[in-house]
Motif scaffolding. Sequence first.
Motif, PDB file in Angstrom:
ATOM      1  N   LEU A 183       0.773  -1.237   0.000  1.00 47.86           N
ATOM      2  CA  LEU A 183       0.000   0.000   0.000  1.00 47.86           C
ATOM      3  C   LEU A 183       0.809   1.294   0.000  1.00 47.86           C
ATOM      4  CD1 LEU A 183      -2.684  -1.088   2.628  1.00 47.86           C
ATOM      5  CD2 LEU A 183      -2.869  -1.182   0.134  1.00 47.86           C
ATOM      6  N   LYS A 184       2.124   1.233   0.146  1.00 45.63           N
ATOM      7  CA  LYS A 184       2.899   2.466   0.230  1.00 45.63           C
ATOM      8  C   LYS A 184       3.757   2.655  -1.016  1.00 45.63           C
ATOM      9  CE  LYS A 184       6.170   5.076   3.057  1.00 45.63           C
ATOM     10  NZ  LYS A 184       7.044   5.084   4.259  1.00 45.63           N
ATOM     11  N   PRO A 185       3.471   3.688  -1.828  1.00 42.10           N
ATOM     12  CA  PRO A 185       4.305   3.936  -3.005  1.00 42.10           C
ATOM     13  C   PRO A 185       5.648   4.532  -2.601  1.00 42.10           C
ATOM     14  CG  PRO A 185       2.658   5.655  -2.792  1.00 42.10           C
ATOM     15  CD  PRO A 185       2.359   4.647  -1.720  1.00 42.10           C
ATOM     16  N   ASN A 186       6.649   4.250  -3.388  1.00 41.31           N
ATOM     17  CA  ASN A 186       8.000   4.776  -3.134  1.00 41.31           C
ATOM     18  C   ASN A 186       8.165   6.057  -3.949  1.00 41.31           C
ATOM     19  OD1 ASN A 186      10.683   5.299  -2.692  1.00 41.31           O
ATOM     20  ND2 ASN A 186      11.370   3.195  -3.074  1.00 41.31           N
ATOM     21  N   LEU A 187       7.860   7.184  -3.315  1.00 44.96           N
ATOM     22  CA  LEU A 187       7.911   8.463  -4.015  1.00 44.96           C
ATOM     23  C   LEU A 187       9.337   8.989  -4.151  1.00 44.96           C
ATOM     24  CD1 LEU A 187       4.811  10.214  -2.400  1.00 44.96           C
ATOM     25  CD2 LEU A 187       4.931   8.879  -4.522  1.00 44.96           C
ATOM     26  N   GLY A 188      10.307   8.309  -3.536  1.00 41.02           N
ATOM     27  CA  GLY A 188      11.694   8.725  -3.667  1.00 41.02           C
ATOM     28  C   GLY A 188      12.319   8.295  -4.977  1.00 41.02           C
ATOM     29  N   LEU A 189      11.621   7.438  -5.725  1.00 39.78           N
ATOM     30  CA  LEU A 189      12.133   6.984  -7.004  1.00 39.78           C
ATOM     31  C   LEU A 189      11.877   8.020  -8.087  1.00 39.78           C
ATOM     32  CD1 LEU A 189      10.855   3.286  -6.852  1.00 39.78           C
ATOM     33  CD2 LEU A 189      13.175   4.093  -6.383  1.00 39.78           C
ATOM     34  N   SER A 190      12.445   7.790  -9.223  1.00 42.17           N
ATOM     35  CA  SER A 190      12.187   8.657 -10.383  1.00 42.17           C
ATOM     36  C   SER A 190      12.150   7.802 -11.638  1.00 42.17           C
ATOM     37  CB  SER A 190      13.278   9.735 -10.508  1.00 42.17           C
ATOM     38  OG  SER A 190      14.552   9.123 -10.716  1.00 42.17           O
ATOM     39  N   GLY A 191      11.621   8.377 -12.709  1.00 38.03           N
ATOM     40  CA  GLY A 191      11.584   7.668 -13.977  1.00 38.03           C
ATOM     41  C   GLY A 191      10.786   6.386 -13.916  1.00 38.03           C
ATOM     42  N   ARG A 192      11.355   5.324 -14.501  1.00 38.99           N
ATOM     43  CA  ARG A 192      10.658   4.044 -14.595  1.00 38.99           C
ATOM     44  C   ARG A 192      10.271   3.496 -13.223  1.00 38.99           C
ATOM     45  NH1 ARG A 192       9.910  -0.531 -17.633  1.00 38.99           N
ATOM     46  NH2 ARG A 192      10.230  -2.496 -16.544  1.00 38.99           N
ATOM     47  N   GLY A 193      11.150   3.643 -12.236  1.00 39.48           N
ATOM     48  CA  GLY A 193      10.854   3.133 -10.900  1.00 39.48           C
ATOM     49  C   GLY A 193       9.638   3.808 -10.291  1.00 39.48           C
ATOM     50  N   LEU A 194       9.525   5.140 -10.455  1.00 44.22           N
ATOM     51  CA  LEU A 194       8.369   5.864  -9.925  1.00 44.22           C
ATOM     52  C   LEU A 194       7.105   5.467 -10.656  1.00 44.22           C
ATOM     53  CD1 LEU A 194       7.190   8.050  -8.073  1.00 44.22           C
ATOM     54  CD2 LEU A 194       7.770   9.738  -9.837  1.00 44.22           C
ATOM     55  N   HIS A 195       7.187   5.357 -11.971  1.00 45.01           N
ATOM     56  CA  HIS A 195       6.008   4.970 -12.758  1.00 45.01           C
ATOM     57  C   HIS A 195       5.492   3.595 -12.325  1.00 45.01           C
ATOM     58  CE1 HIS A 195       7.855   7.672 -16.114  1.00 45.01           C
ATOM     59  NE2 HIS A 195       7.242   8.389 -15.183  1.00 45.01           N
ATOM     60  N   ARG A 196       6.424   2.672 -12.114  1.00 45.16           N
ATOM     61  CA  ARG A 196       6.022   1.325 -11.695  1.00 45.16           C
ATOM     62  C   ARG A 196       5.411   1.341 -10.302  1.00 45.16           C
ATOM     63  NH1 ARG A 196       6.769  -3.952 -12.777  1.00 45.16           N
ATOM     64  NH2 ARG A 196       6.973  -5.365 -10.995  1.00 45.16           N
ATOM     65  N   LEU A 372       5.728   2.739 -18.994  1.00 43.96           N
ATOM     66  CA  LEU A 372       6.480   1.522 -18.655  1.00 43.96           C
ATOM     67  C   LEU A 372       6.739   0.680 -19.900  1.00 43.96           C
ATOM     68  CD1 LEU A 372       4.681   0.517 -15.338  1.00 43.96           C
ATOM     69  CD2 LEU A 372       7.071   1.222 -15.568  1.00 43.96           C
ATOM     70  N   TYR A 373       5.749   0.603 -20.786  1.00 44.36           N
ATOM     71  CA  TYR A 373       5.922  -0.146 -22.033  1.00 44.36           C
ATOM     72  C   TYR A 373       7.022   0.476 -22.890  1.00 44.36           C
ATOM     73  CZ  TYR A 373       4.963  -1.729 -26.776  1.00 44.36           C
ATOM     74  OH  TYR A 373       5.092  -2.223 -28.054  1.00 44.36           O
ATOM     75  N   LEU A 374       6.999   1.806 -23.033  1.00 47.18           N
ATOM     76  CA  LEU A 374       8.013   2.489 -23.847  1.00 47.18           C
ATOM     77  C   LEU A 374       9.409   2.331 -23.242  1.00 47.18           C
ATOM     78  CD1 LEU A 374       6.081   5.762 -24.763  1.00 47.18           C
ATOM     79  CD2 LEU A 374       6.497   3.762 -26.214  1.00 47.18           C
ATOM     80  N   LEU A 379      14.875  -0.357 -23.262  1.00 50.60           N
ATOM     81  CA  LEU A 379      15.847  -1.237 -22.619  1.00 50.60           C
ATOM     82  C   LEU A 379      16.178  -2.457 -23.475  1.00 50.60           C
ATOM     83  CD1 LEU A 379      14.547  -1.161 -18.933  1.00 50.60           C
ATOM     84  CD2 LEU A 379      16.660  -0.133 -19.804  1.00 50.60           C
ATOM     85  N   ARG A 380      15.185  -2.915 -24.243  1.00 53.20           N
ATOM     86  CA  ARG A 380      15.405  -4.099 -25.083  1.00 53.20           C
ATOM     87  C   ARG A 380      16.127  -3.767 -26.382  1.00 53.20           C
ATOM     88  NH1 ARG A 380       9.322  -6.616 -24.567  1.00 53.20           N
ATOM     89  NH2 ARG A 380       9.483  -7.346 -22.400  1.00 53.20           N
ATOM     90  N   ARG A 381      16.167  -2.475 -26.753  1.00 59.74           N
ATOM     91  CA  ARG A 381      16.788  -2.088 -28.013  1.00 59.74           C
ATOM     92  C   ARG A 381      18.284  -2.385 -27.955  1.00 59.74           C
ATOM     93  NH1 ARG A 381      15.361   3.768 -29.245  1.00 59.74           N
ATOM     94  NH2 ARG A 381      13.301   2.780 -29.219  1.00 59.74           N
ATOM     95  N   PRO A 382      18.829  -3.113 -28.907  1.00 63.67           N
ATOM     96  CA  PRO A 382      20.264  -3.461 -28.855  1.00 63.67           C
ATOM     97  C   PRO A 382      21.130  -2.223 -28.941  1.00 63.67           C
ATOM     98  CG  PRO A 382      19.310  -4.017 -30.995  1.00 63.67           C
ATOM     99  CD  PRO A 382      18.163  -3.646 -30.097  1.00 63.67           C
ATOM    100  N   ALA A 383      22.193  -2.223 -28.173  1.00 62.79           N
ATOM    101  CA  ALA A 383      23.096  -1.071 -28.156  1.00 62.79           C
ATOM    102  C   ALA A 383      23.858  -0.977 -29.469  1.00 62.79           C
ATOM    103  CB  ALA A 383      24.079  -1.200 -26.990  1.00 62.79           C
TER     104      ALA A 383
END
Length: 394
Positions: A183-196, A372-374, A379-383
Amino acid sequence: MTARIGHTVKAVLFQVHSIAGLVLALLVSLIALTGAIMSFEDEIVDQLNAGIMQVAPRQVPALMPDGLVARLKAGQDVGKVSAVTLSSDPAAAVHVRFARDERGDRPTSLYVDPYDARMLGSPRGEAFFATVRRLHRWLLIPGDGKGWGRPITGTVALGLIVMLVSGLVLRWPRRAGSAKMWLKPNLGLSGRGLHRSLHTVIGTWVLPVYLTIALTGLWFSFEWYKDGVTRLLARPHVTAAKMPAKSSRAVDRSGTAQPIGFDQAWTTFQREEGGRFSRAQLTLPAGAATVIRIRSWGKDRTLETTRDEFRIDAVTGQMVSAERYDDKTFGEKIIAAIYDIHRGAILGWPGKLAFMIAAVLMPLFSVTGILLYLSRRRLRRPAQPPLGRLVPGE
């Protein structure tokens, strides 16, 4: 082996959850937002029209429904009356509704003085909420409830159920008893982590509301679902009574259908109910049938669906059927309250507010899900290989 199977199942559920979310994101957000707009429709409309919904009580008796309609038509060019709502309150105006015209449009309703049939005005906000309701239920697709909009919104509800169940399974943590983890979101994250974090934790908060909305919404979309719930919760003879019964027709000697009025049915209803009702809605039948439906609400009833329903022959005044809310079983009361459960009104105004907030939050899941999908795609795109390692011709 078990761990591998569990991993495979979760991988499949993840794909199902993602695809359903991407396909339905726009529609489910649209349906949710229009539902939120309608959450307090009754209260808003009552406030907007307080000046035309009340009259000064008088010592003279109120007009009978047919006399009121006749006077209204004599003084105004109005369409065919389809329903009137009368009240036991001497200070309440009569609400008159009209049938659809030849183009399929329904004229705006009117509030009328019950003592002299003087037109008080059309309710403000009615056309707006009618459009929002058609958008919510049928996506404004032609045909309304008989068109493609109804099964489409039902399919969206089924898709929402799939997303909720799959999301819950995917979210299930190793320490399932940890309230903080759920029940507690982690608001200290940013980017993908916050979205998730927002997507999963807030989704957990509103999951019971969304599941309730989806399961009750299917009632209004699919007849097979409605019939199944009715068979499950209602007594057999009540289920059989839901089948449409044949009705007599009012015709003259030449065989021409004759118009019917409200007075005979209204007199029978008043004799049957006395002073127990607060308001009653009388609806004329379609075509040349003669049985009028009367829905009435008791003086101690606050919910829209806690009503009694009567069917009375308009020609003879004979009571055809009487379905009282107090006589229903627990399951039948659940069926009667489907609409109030769907919008949270079963819990009073706090429930309506909670359901409205949950509906407003729906676009959050669409946006975070797409983000999250984007991010996964990136992340899956080859370097790209370093320029220094390129050989001629590459």
